[in-house]
Design a protein around this motif. Structure first.
Motif, PDB file in Angstrom:
ATOM      1  N   MET A   1       0.830  -1.177   0.000  1.00 16.10           N
ATOM      2  CA  MET A   1       0.000   0.000   0.000  1.00 16.10           C
ATOM      3  C   MET A   1       0.880   1.247   0.000  1.00 16.10           C
ATOM      4  SD  MET A   1      -3.151  -0.773   2.525  1.00 16.10           S
ATOM      5  CE  MET A   1      -3.006  -2.450   3.134  1.00 16.10           C
ATOM      6  N   PRO A   2       0.716   2.097  -1.004  1.00 11.63           N
ATOM      7  CA  PRO A   2       1.531   3.302  -1.096  1.00 11.63           C
ATOM      8  C   PRO A   2       1.170   4.310  -0.004  1.00 11.63           C
ATOM      9  CG  PRO A   2       0.243   2.962  -3.099  1.00 11.63           C
ATOM     10  CD  PRO A   2      -0.139   1.906  -2.136  1.00 11.63           C
ATOM     11  N   GLU A   3       2.114   5.196   0.248  1.00 10.98           N
ATOM     12  CA  GLU A   3       1.905   6.246   1.239  1.00 10.98           C
ATOM     13  C   GLU A   3       2.197   7.584   0.586  1.00 10.98           C
ATOM     14  OE1 GLU A   3       4.022   7.654   5.314  1.00 10.98           O
ATOM     15  OE2 GLU A   3       3.718   5.506   5.066  1.00 10.98           O
ATOM     16  N   LYS A   4       1.297   8.529   0.749  1.00  7.90           N
ATOM     17  CA  LYS A   4       1.488   9.884   0.229  1.00  7.90           C
ATOM     18  C   LYS A   4       1.204  10.864   1.352  1.00  7.90           C
ATOM     19  CE  LYS A   4       1.371   9.405  -4.522  1.00  7.90           C
ATOM     20  NZ  LYS A   4       1.974  10.135  -5.549  1.00  7.90           N
ATOM     21  N   HIS A   5       2.139  11.736   1.633  1.00  7.72           N
ATOM     22  CA  HIS A   5       1.978  12.738   2.691  1.00  7.72           C
ATOM     23  C   HIS A   5       1.624  12.095   4.029  1.00  7.72           C
ATOM     24  CE1 HIS A   5       2.346  15.884  -0.294  1.00  7.72           C
ATOM     25  NE2 HIS A   5       1.391  15.306  -1.004  1.00  7.72           N
ATOM     26  N   GLY A   6       2.084  10.878   4.276  1.00  9.05           N
ATOM     27  CA  GLY A   6       1.816  10.195   5.539  1.00  9.05           C
ATOM     28  C   GLY A   6       0.508   9.436   5.563  1.00  9.05           C
ATOM     29  N   VAL A   7      -0.252   9.480   4.477  1.00  7.39           N
ATOM     30  CA  VAL A   7      -1.552   8.810   4.392  1.00  7.39           C
ATOM     31  C   VAL A   7      -1.364   7.475   3.681  1.00  7.39           C
ATOM     32  CG1 VAL A   7      -3.885   8.968   3.444  1.00  7.39           C
ATOM     33  CG2 VAL A   7      -2.775  11.011   4.358  1.00  7.39           C
ATOM     34  N   ILE A   8      -1.868   6.409   4.277  1.00  3.91           N
ATOM     35  CA  ILE A   8      -1.788   5.082   3.669  1.00  3.91           C
ATOM     36  C   ILE A   8      -2.942   4.942   2.680  1.00  3.91           C
ATOM     37  CG2 ILE A   8      -1.744   2.600   4.083  1.00  3.91           C
ATOM     38  CD1 ILE A   8       0.562   4.107   5.418  1.00  3.91           C
ATOM     39  N   LEU A   9      -2.624   4.643   1.427  1.00  6.25           N
ATOM     40  CA  LEU A   9      -3.636   4.515   0.385  1.00  6.25           C
ATOM     41  C   LEU A   9      -3.849   3.056   0.034  1.00  6.25           C
ATOM     42  CD1 LEU A   9      -2.426   7.411  -1.931  1.00  6.25           C
ATOM     43  CD2 LEU A   9      -4.227   7.485  -0.193  1.00  6.25           C
ATOM     44  N   ASP A  10      -5.097   2.734  -0.241  1.00  4.43           N
ATOM     45  CA  ASP A  10      -5.468   1.373  -0.621  1.00  4.43           C
ATOM     46  C   ASP A  10      -6.007   1.430  -2.045  1.00  4.43           C
ATOM     47  OD1 ASP A  10      -6.249  -1.278  -0.649  1.00  4.43           O
ATOM     48  OD2 ASP A  10      -8.100  -0.931   0.485  1.00  4.43           O
ATOM     49  N   HIS A  11      -5.337   0.740  -2.968  1.00  4.10           N
ATOM     50  CA  HIS A  11      -5.798   0.682  -4.362  1.00  4.10           C
ATOM     51  C   HIS A  11      -6.727  -0.520  -4.490  1.00  4.10           C
ATOM     52  CE1 HIS A  11      -3.226   3.874  -5.792  1.00  4.10           C
ATOM     53  NE2 HIS A  11      -2.273   3.373  -5.036  1.00  4.10           N
ATOM     54  N   ARG A  12      -8.002  -0.234  -4.727  1.00  4.74           N
ATOM     55  CA  ARG A  12      -8.999  -1.293  -4.783  1.00  4.74           C
ATOM     56  C   ARG A  12      -9.063  -1.927  -6.166  1.00  4.74           C
ATOM     57  NH1 ARG A  12     -14.223   1.273  -2.005  1.00  4.74           N
ATOM     58  NH2 ARG A  12     -14.849   0.880  -4.121  1.00  4.74           N
ATOM     59  N   ASP A  13      -9.687  -3.105  -6.222  1.00  5.79           N
ATOM     60  CA  ASP A  13      -9.825  -3.828  -7.492  1.00  5.79           C
ATOM     61  C   ASP A  13     -10.670  -3.067  -8.513  1.00  5.79           C
ATOM     62  OD1 ASP A  13      -8.281  -5.910  -6.549  1.00  5.79           O
ATOM     63  OD2 ASP A  13     -10.005  -7.079  -5.851  1.00  5.79           O
ATOM     64  N   ASP A  14     -11.585  -2.195  -8.024  1.00  8.46           N
ATOM     65  CA  ASP A  14     -12.443  -1.452  -8.949  1.00  8.46           C
ATOM     66  C   ASP A  14     -11.743  -0.213  -9.522  1.00  8.46           C
ATOM     67  OD1 ASP A  14     -12.443   0.321  -6.824  1.00  8.46           O
ATOM     68  OD2 ASP A  14     -14.591   0.174  -6.432  1.00  8.46           O
ATOM     69  N   GLY A  15     -10.452  -0.054  -9.198  1.00  8.14           N
ATOM     70  CA  GLY A  15      -9.681   1.047  -9.755  1.00  8.14           C
ATOM     71  C   GLY A  15      -9.661   2.298  -8.891  1.00  8.14           C
ATOM     72  N   LYS A  21      -8.260   4.127   6.470  1.00  4.53           N
ATOM     73  CA  LYS A  21      -8.489   4.846   7.724  1.00  4.53           C
ATOM     74  C   LYS A  21      -8.048   4.051   8.944  1.00  4.53           C
ATOM     75  CE  LYS A  21     -12.033   7.778   5.825  1.00  4.53           C
ATOM     76  NZ  LYS A  21     -13.390   8.255   5.883  1.00  4.53           N
ATOM     77  N   ASP A  22      -7.919   2.746   8.801  1.00  7.15           N
ATOM     78  CA  ASP A  22      -7.442   1.934   9.916  1.00  7.15           C
ATOM     79  C   ASP A  22      -5.943   2.114  10.141  1.00  7.15           C
ATOM     80  OD1 ASP A  22      -9.989   0.883  10.366  1.00  7.15           O
ATOM     81  OD2 ASP A  22      -9.643  -0.784   8.973  1.00  7.15           O
ATOM     82  N   LYS A  23      -5.222   2.529   9.098  1.00  2.00           N
ATOM     83  CA  LYS A  23      -3.764   2.636   9.193  1.00  2.00           C
ATOM     84  C   LYS A  23      -3.269   4.080   9.092  1.00  2.00           C
ATOM     85  CE  LYS A  23      -3.101  -1.951   7.307  1.00  2.00           C
ATOM     86  NZ  LYS A  23      -2.592  -2.753   6.209  1.00  2.00           N
ATOM     87  N   THR A  24      -4.196   5.042   9.031  1.00  2.00           N
ATOM     88  CA  THR A  24      -3.816   6.441   8.888  1.00  2.00           C
ATOM     89  C   THR A  24      -4.330   7.234  10.085  1.00  2.00           C
ATOM     90  OG1 THR A  24      -3.904   6.290   6.484  1.00  2.00           O
ATOM     91  CG2 THR A  24      -3.994   8.495   7.424  1.00  2.00           C
ATOM     92  N   VAL A  25      -3.459   7.996  10.705  1.00  2.08           N
ATOM     93  CA  VAL A  25      -3.830   8.845  11.839  1.00  2.08           C
ATOM     94  C   VAL A  25      -4.655  10.020  11.301  1.00  2.08           C
ATOM     95  CG1 VAL A  25      -2.929  10.274  13.710  1.00  2.08           C
ATOM     96  CG2 VAL A  25      -1.743   8.170  13.060  1.00  2.08           C
ATOM     97  N   ALA A  26      -5.755  10.333  11.982  1.00  4.62           N
ATOM     98  CA  ALA A  26      -6.674  11.373  11.520  1.00  4.62           C
ATOM     99  C   ALA A  26      -5.982  12.718  11.325  1.00  4.62           C
ATOM    100  CB  ALA A  26      -7.845  11.506  12.487  1.00  4.62           C
ATOM    101  N   ASP A  27      -5.103  13.107  12.252  1.00  6.83           N
ATOM    102  CA  ASP A  27      -4.420  14.400  12.129  1.00  6.83           C
ATOM    103  C   ASP A  27      -3.548  14.452  10.874  1.00  6.83           C
ATOM    104  OD1 ASP A  27      -5.570  15.221  14.493  1.00  6.83           O
ATOM    105  OD2 ASP A  27      -3.787  14.837  15.724  1.00  6.83           O
ATOM    106  N   ILE A  28      -2.929  13.339  10.539  1.00  3.01           N
ATOM    107  CA  ILE A  28      -2.098  13.269   9.332  1.00  3.01           C
ATOM    108  C   ILE A  28      -2.978  13.392   8.094  1.00  3.01           C
ATOM    109  CG2 ILE A  28      -0.630  11.745   7.945  1.00  3.01           C
ATOM    110  CD1 ILE A  28       0.547  10.717  10.593  1.00  3.01           C
ATOM    111  N   GLN A  29      -4.149  12.759   8.128  1.00  4.35           N
ATOM    112  CA  GLN A  29      -5.065  12.839   6.993  1.00  4.35           C
ATOM    113  C   GLN A  29      -5.530  14.277   6.783  1.00  4.35           C
ATOM    114  OE1 GLN A  29      -8.300  10.042   7.037  1.00  4.35           O
ATOM    115  NE2 GLN A  29      -9.344  11.064   5.363  1.00  4.35           N
TER     116      GLN A  29
END
Length: 117
Positions: A1-15, A21-29
């Motif tokens: 899962m890539p990370e941008k600006h401290g946010v963990i992104l999930d690339h889903r099968d639907d594109g 949100k389980d792996k990203t701190v709200a303040d960082i988001q």
């Protein structure tokens, strides 16, 4: 899962790419959203469809003609009917004049639901 600006992104099968949100701190988001705000599309870049706006204007006129003179015109930029204080109060107390006008105008309507309905 890539990370941008401290946010963990999930690339889903639907594109779609979603924030994990389980792996990203709200303040960082929030900080990332603020940092990237200028990259969002201009909300006025997609003007409301002229047919929808015309339909909304006719609906507003119908509401006024059928006993609820305080029904506002839609916003010309968005086509949305923003409830005025008078409309909000009438919705809250289920004003018979508003209900009568909606009963008369909703069946003729094309487009989206009326404010409060």
């Amino acid at each position: 899962m890539p990370e941008k600006h401290g946010v963990i992104l999930d690339h889903r099968d639907d594109g779609q790419t979603k924030v994990d949100k389980d792996k990203t701190v709200a303040d960082i988001q929030v900080a990332a959203q603020q940092k990237c705000f200028d990259k969002l599309p201009d909300p006025e870049a997609d003007p409301v469809d002229k047919e929808i706006l015309e339909s909304e204007r006719k609906f507003s006129a119908c509401m006024r003609e059928n006993g609820f003179p305080a029904y506002p015109d839609p916003d010309p930029a968005t086509g949305e009917t923003v409830p005025t204080p008078a409309l909000a109060e009438a919705l809250e107390r289920k004003d018979p004049a508003l209900l009568y006008a909606k009963e008369a105008c909703v069946p003729k309507r094309t487009g989206r639901p009326a404010a409060g309905g």
